[in-house]
Design an enzyme around this catalytic site. Structure first.
Site, mmCIF file in Angstrom:
data_model
loop_
_atom_site.group_PDB
_atom_site.id
_atom_site.type_symbol
_atom_site.label_atom_id
_atom_site.label_comp_id
_atom_site.label_asym_id
_atom_site.label_seq_id
_atom_site.Cartn_x
_atom_site.Cartn_y
_atom_site.Cartn_z
ATOM 1 N N LYS A 307 -1.299 -5.754 -4.186
ATOM 2 C CA LYS A 307 -0.679 -5.784 -5.506
ATOM 3 C C LYS A 307 0.505 -6.761 -5.482
ATOM 4 C CE LYS A 307 2.820 -2.205 -5.042
ATOM 5 N NZ LYS A 307 3.990 -3.015 -5.381
ATOM 6 N N ASP A 336 -4.283 -0.315 -3.107
ATOM 7 C CA ASP A 336 -3.045 0.348 -3.519
ATOM 8 C C ASP A 336 -2.736 1.379 -2.441
ATOM 9 O OD1 ASP A 336 -0.994 1.823 -4.598
ATOM 10 O OD2 ASP A 336 -1.885 2.040 -6.581
ATOM 11 N N HIS A 337 -1.676 1.126 -1.661
ATOM 12 C CA HIS A 337 -1.434 1.980 -0.493
ATOM 13 C C HIS A 337 -1.143 3.424 -0.857
ATOM 14 C CE1 HIS A 337 2.767 0.819 -1.503
ATOM 15 N NE2 HIS A 337 3.058 2.011 -1.037
ATOM 16 N N HIS A 399 0.397 1.836 -9.046
ATOM 17 C CA HIS A 399 0.714 3.167 -8.523
ATOM 18 C C HIS A 399 0.649 4.246 -9.600
ATOM 19 C CE1 HIS A 399 1.644 1.135 -4.960
ATOM 20 N NE2 HIS A 399 2.939 0.966 -5.097
#
Length: 651
Positions: A307, A336-337, A399
């Protein structure tokens, strides 16, 4: 924590659950005629198994089996033209079939079939045959369950196939803090193939040993991991080059071909773009020009993109088009971690595998939903980049939208990648578009000033390195959104995210509606309360539920108590970065936890109207909240106007 570790923990916990607790649910399903095998069957008998068998037999003795045989036989009824078999209840209201299955289930699980058969009085005609038939069925079910468990664990412990992990931006901070430790953890868990290698690509002038030392110096080496460290170190390689130079990719192709021969990686390449967003399309186009993106003869090529994916809707659509000119959608992994965190992954399990929650997960019972993502850090060394982006672009399209969609989605038809992402996309497309007036009334932006945090004085955002002294970039965002569908109509979703806040904390709070009638409103010291379900994501990962209870004492006093579960206390704490499961999924080709093009664009459609209004109307007062606080006062007013307030978060 890897999938194998999670399954091992689940199996360990299951084996410690009291047998009688598990038996109740299994026997209930059997008594209802369900054919699926029980979920948990212990692998060894307990010390008290003979007594348990006798106790079950005694229960059968006393449950009415000595009465007339018509109480044992099922009555035949015909309703709506369909024949149904109904078991007669005993004098205590418990179906005999349930007691019978309890006996057989206890016996099959403890190996005490014969004593149980002897314990049943021969005066009962047909019971011995019934027990024998049930024993046969449960033996088959137990064998099936054991096979399924072995298959599941075998899959979970399966190492990813041969491949080369090509890391663009290998000299950056993300590699040292997250990616290299995640790969090392996968190696320790035996989830990387022996035929595996890493090639770092960067403009930095580094030698091979210098690169290896730079990467491994950040790895947490514990007892027994020295051999793994040496194995990992030998598989690290480095290629210096400029991302805009075609020669870089020609040399990369030659190096990859060489590694295929040396490491037997079979031509499978995973390209990870840990670079600035401006290089995303350029690198993908260079991969295509160098024939490194082509999949043929069973060889796969995948690209992981960090991102932010674009800086508004138009740029996201353009980036999608540019990348898809080279790659197919199933080759693109927009990472997206946050989705690597256990609690986030557990949202679907919690909702769709627990019958007590899903029926109340809707507008009839839920008053509103709050999503909080608070950070205590400032922009650190990212001031120059962050000042061109701001919190809205940096956090919301990825997120926040991921957390919102997982919370609000409908049950997918399966756990396949597209089935899950289809339901997430439906939620994002159902978010009510914001008009210009809506943005003014339902959004709050802020920028942190100086203040005290953890007893230390910290500087304002505008004093950070690389940040303009007149910067208008926001470091705090609060929004109120509505979802236009049957499940969530009329239920507002509030979220806030910001830097330099009082605590590092991320959670999803489901606030349920109050009771329609306050029965204990006149009780002394009674305080109005509502049930709140909190899914905690960081720093503590867990779930808590608050409810009312009587305070001990002679007076009738009602207080609010919490029932909580923490991953670390229940499953044990493991040191992992959250990237492990995501990298592993990339290697095995599972895209469930990654955004699809339509999801990315749907997120930007929510954000774009806010960006337009904020761009047209500069902030009147920045900075507007002190470091160490919970954000600007306008964020509190956002909920107060609706008669609500943010959940109080304690250290």
């Amino acid at each position: 924590m890897s999938r194998s570790s999670r399954l091992s923990n689940i199996a360990r916990v299951a084996s410690g659950v009291p047998m009688l607790t598990r038996m109740g649910g299994i026997a209930r399903r059997l008594s209802m005629g369900e054919e699926e095998s029980p979920t948990y069957l212990p692998s060894r008998a307990t010390a008290s198994s003979p007594n348990l068998a006798k106790a079950c037999a005694a229960s059968l003795e006393n449950s009415g089996l000595e009465r007339s045989s018509n109480k044992i036989a099922a009555s035949e009824t015909f309703r709506s033209g369909r024949r149904r078999r109904r078991a007669s209840p005993d004098s205590n209201g418990l179906p005999l079939c349930l007691l019978q299955h309890l006996l057989i289930l206890f016996c099959s699980m403890t190996g005490e079939i014969a004593p149980a058969l002897r314990a049943v009085s021969p005066r009962k005609p047909g019971i011995g045959h019934l027990l024998w038939r049930s024993e046969q069925k449960l033996t088959e079910m137990a064998a099936t369950t054991q096979t399924n468990l072995e298959n599941d664990l075998g899959y979970a412990e399966r190492a990813a196939g041969p491949c080369v992990f090509v890391l663009f931006g290998a000299a950056g901070d993300l590699t040292k803090r997250k990616l290299a430790p995640a790969l090392f953890n996968l190696a320790k868990a035996k989830l990387l193939s022996d035929n595996f290698a890493v090639i770092g690509v960067s403009v930095d002038d580094l030698g091979l040993e210098e690169f290896r030392s730079q990467v491994t110096s950040f790895l947490p080496v514990g007892t027994g991991s020295a051999d793994t460290l040496e194995w990992f170190r030998k598989r690290l390689f480095y290629e210096r080059g400029d991302f805009a130079d075609p020669d870089t990719f020609t040399k990369l192709r030659e190096r990859l071909a060489s590694l295929d021969g040396e490491q037997h990686t079979e031509g499978n390449y995973l390209f990870y773009l840990a670079t600035a967003p401006k290089f995303f399309a350029q690198i993908v186009q260079q991969l295509g020009a160098a024939a490194l993106s082509r999949q043929e003869n069973g060889r796969w090529r995948r690209v992981v993109i960090e991102k932010p994916f674009g800086h508004d809707l138009d740029s996201a659509q353009t980036l999608n088009r540019d990348i898809k000119n080279v790659l197919q959608e199933n080759q693109i992994y927009r990472i997206d971690h946050y989705l690597g965190k256990e609690t986030v992954q557990n949202i679907m399990v919690f909702r769709f595998d627990n019958a007590i929650f899903e029926p109340i997960w809707n507008r009839r019972y839920v008053d509103h939903v709050q999503i909080t993502n608070a950070e205590t850090v400032g922009v650190e060394r990212r001031g120059g980049y962050f000042d061109t982006v701001g919190t809205l672009r940096d956090m919301v399209p990825n997120h926040v939208m991921q957390l919102l969609s997982l919370t609000a989605m409908e049950s997918p038809v399966s756990f396949q990648a597209d089935a899950v992402r289809n339901e997430q996309a439906k939620v994002l497309h159902s978010i009510q578009p914001l008009s210009s007036d809506d943005v003014l009334q339902r959004s709050v932006r802020g920028q942190y000033g100086p203040g005290l945090l953890g007893g230390e004085r910290v500087s304002a955002y505008r004093a950070e390195p690389g940040v303009s002294r007149e910067s208008r970039s926001e470091t705090f965002v609060a929004l109120k959104l509505n979802i236009d569908n049957w499940r969530w109509a009329g239920v507002p979703f509030y979220f806030r995210t910001g830097k330099r806040l009082a605590l590092r904390h991320t959670e999803i709070a489901i606030q349920f509606k109050r009771m329609p009638f306050e029965l204990f409103r006149n009780a002394p010291f009674h305080k109005l309360h509502t049930n709140t379900l909190v899914i905690q994501i960081q720093p503590v990962e867990g779930i808590s539920l608050s409810f009312g209870a009587k305070v001990p004492g002679p007076l009738l006093r009602v207080g609010s108590v919490d029932m909580s579960f923490e991953y670390s206390k229940y499953f044990g704490a493991d040191a992992y970065t959250g990237y492990e499961v995501l990298l592993y999924d990339c290697m095995i080709g599972d895209a469930t936890l990654f955004q699809r093009a339509d999801m990315v664009e749907a997120g930007w459609r929510v954000v774009d109207p806010v960006l337009d209004v904020w761009r047209a109307l500069p902030p009147r007062k920045f900075p507007n909240y002190a470091s160490g606080s919970w954000g600007p006062a306008e964020a509190e007013q956002l909920l107060e106007l609706d008669g609500r307030q943010w959940r109080r978060i304690e250290p």
